[in-house]
Enzyme design. Structure first.
Site, PDB file in Angstrom:
ATOM      1  N   LYS A   1      17.801  43.053 -41.077  1.00 37.67           N
ATOM      2  CA  LYS A   1      17.154  43.905 -41.908  1.00 37.67           C
ATOM      3  C   LYS A   1      16.646  45.027 -41.425  1.00 37.67           C
ATOM      4  O   LYS A   1      15.901  44.900 -40.329  1.00 37.67           O
ATOM      5  CB  LYS A   1      16.316  43.395 -43.018  1.00 37.67           C
ATOM      6  CG  LYS A   1      15.073  43.170 -42.564  1.00 37.67           C
ATOM      7  CD  LYS A   1      13.945  42.910 -43.586  1.00 37.67           C
ATOM      8  CE  LYS A   1      12.451  42.553 -42.940  1.00 37.67           C
ATOM      9  NZ  LYS A   1      11.731  42.179 -43.741  1.00 37.67           N
TER      10      LYS A   1
ATOM     11  N   LYS B   1       5.147  36.622 -38.614  1.00 36.94           N
ATOM     12  CA  LYS B   1       4.167  37.479 -38.136  1.00 36.94           C
ATOM     13  C   LYS B   1       3.216  36.713 -36.996  1.00 36.94           C
ATOM     14  O   LYS B   1       2.856  37.135 -36.249  1.00 36.94           O
ATOM     15  CB  LYS B   1       3.716  38.306 -39.138  1.00 36.94           C
ATOM     16  CG  LYS B   1       4.316  39.281 -39.721  1.00 36.94           C
ATOM     17  CD  LYS B   1       3.679  40.188 -40.605  1.00 36.94           C
ATOM     18  CE  LYS B   1       4.615  41.049 -41.478  1.00 36.94           C
ATOM     19  NZ  LYS B   1       3.577  42.199 -42.367  1.00 36.94           N
TER      20      LYS B   1
ATOM     21  N   LYS C   1      10.531  48.404 -39.485  1.00 39.70           N
ATOM     22  CA  LYS C   1      10.047  49.231 -38.589  1.00 39.70           C
ATOM     23  C   LYS C   1       9.545  48.486 -37.161  1.00 39.70           C
ATOM     24  O   LYS C   1       9.162  48.802 -36.162  1.00 39.70           O
ATOM     25  CB  LYS C   1       8.725  49.746 -39.330  1.00 39.70           C
ATOM     26  CG  LYS C   1       7.689  48.663 -39.735  1.00 39.70           C
ATOM     27  CD  LYS C   1       6.486  49.403 -40.496  1.00 39.70           C
ATOM     28  CE  LYS C   1       5.687  48.636 -40.839  1.00 39.70           C
ATOM     29  NZ  LYS C   1       5.854  47.991 -42.291  1.00 39.70           N
TER      30      LYS C   1
END
Ligand code: TYM
Length: 332
Positions: free
Chosen positions: A195, A112, A198
């Site tokens: 995977k 991230k 969102k």
């Protein structure tokens, strides 16, 4: 009864199929056998920028979705993380037991932070996994039902529990991950090597439970498969088809072997068409239930307040013990 805790972030308008099959489905089942604590982790959500109004809406929508999926507020403590201050309090103590290097090795943070740029990434994002450890340890949870992507965070929780126990005497239960192999990782329909998430670059491989069922059906019908023709469960060589079989199996309650047999003389198109129908049958009544919970926000907030009260009764007891072990003076 052994204790279970888990949480989900209110960072999207809808849960996706990975959230449900990887985690929430297990939460619902564990209510039969365990003492269960389930929460919407709004403290975790603000590790990245959130609009206050949207956050409030999504927190309620998350709770409504959990109820609609089968979390029963009479059997589980269902609550919002920020309403239980002990999470943040224990988090501070655990932060002081975590090495800087140890926290730096958390791969979700690294991913991230790389995406956002290290200067923009918040310190909260960095300490995110330590707050997660506090979530778990403050309830003395024995088991934590999550998807595969949370394994490293659970390992940190275990290490911190053991470290505290070693230094200050037996205080915490060392939690076990509860990861059901079959559905631990649901893949993106367009990119079955990654995977379902969102934050994927394209939304075409993402099935959101609150999305228009027709749109979801279409996404399933256009899922990426392979150039072969056989419908067999072989994740290594047939990632796309195997992912569809996993989803089908979980939603319809039929084993992948049973589905292989049923589709032995059929094609990918048939499989996708039928799975699309199974999904529509699942999400349509689900969406109705969500709407009815959201129609009465006052009642929903009451359910959550009750859950927070139940959670606090347990969390405050652990925190008092921890403060005492550390050497803090008693408040009264
Ligand atoms: P979150 O909100 O990202 O996801 C909620 C749950 O969904 C699972 N999941 C998946 N499972 C299978 N396949 C997928 N494609 C998939 N995508 C998501 C996640 O593994 C998770 O179980 N850090 C946690 C929230 C959290 C938490 C906790 C969990 C905060 N405190 C304490 C357990 C215990 C998270 O970001 O989940």
């Amino acid at each position: 009864r052994l204790r279970v805790l888990s949480g989900i972030q209110p960072t999207a308008d809808s849960f996706h199929l990975g959230n449900y099959l990887g985690a929430v489905r297990q939460w619902v089942r564990l209510q039969d056998t365990h003492d269960t604590f389930y929460m919407v982790v709004d403290l975790h959500a603000i590790t990245v920028e959130q609009d206050p109004k949207v956050l409030r809406e999504r927190t309620r929508a998350s709770a409504a979705q959990l109820l609609a999926l089968g979390v029963d507020p009479d059997r589980s403590a269902l609550f919002v993380q920020s309403q239980v201050p002990e999470h943040a309090q224990l988090c501070w103590v655990l932060q002081c037991l975590t090495g800087f290097g140890e926290a730096s090795r958390m791969t979700q943070f690294k991913d991230k932070a790389t995406k956002q740029g290290t200067d923009r990434a918040s310190v909260g994002l960095f300490t995110y996994p330590i707050l997660q450890a506090a979530d778990i340890l403050v309830y003395q949870a024995n088991a934590v039902p999550v998807g595969e992507d949370q394994r490293q965070h659970l390992e940190l929780s275990r290490n911190l529990a053991q470290r505290f126990n070693h230094r200050f005497g037996k205080t915490f239960v060392v939690p076990e991950p509860y990861i059901v192999a079959d559905t631990a990782k649901i893949f993106d329909l367009q990119d079955p090597e990654s995977k379902m998430s969102k934050s994927a670059s394209s939304q075409n491989g993402l099935i959101e439970l609150l999305d228009d069922p027709k749109r979801s059906a279409k996404k399933i019908r256009s899922a990426v498969t392979d150039t072969g023709r056989e419908i067999v469960f072989d994740p290594e060589h047939k990632a796309g088809v195997s992912n569809l079989l996993t989803i089908y199996s979980a939603l319809a309650g039929r084993s992948t072997a049973e589905l292989e047999a049923a589709y032995s003389d059929k094609g990918y198109g048939d499989l996708k068409k039928d799975l699309a129908e199974v999904l529509v049958q699942f999400v349509t009544p689900f969406q109705e239930r969500v709407r009815s919970y959201l129609d009465d926000v006052a009642e929903l907030d009451k359910v959550l307040a009750r859950g927070a009260e139940r959670a606090r009764a347990v969390a405050s007891e652990t925190l008092s013990l921890v403060y005492d072990r550390i050497g803090f003076l008693p408040a009264a």
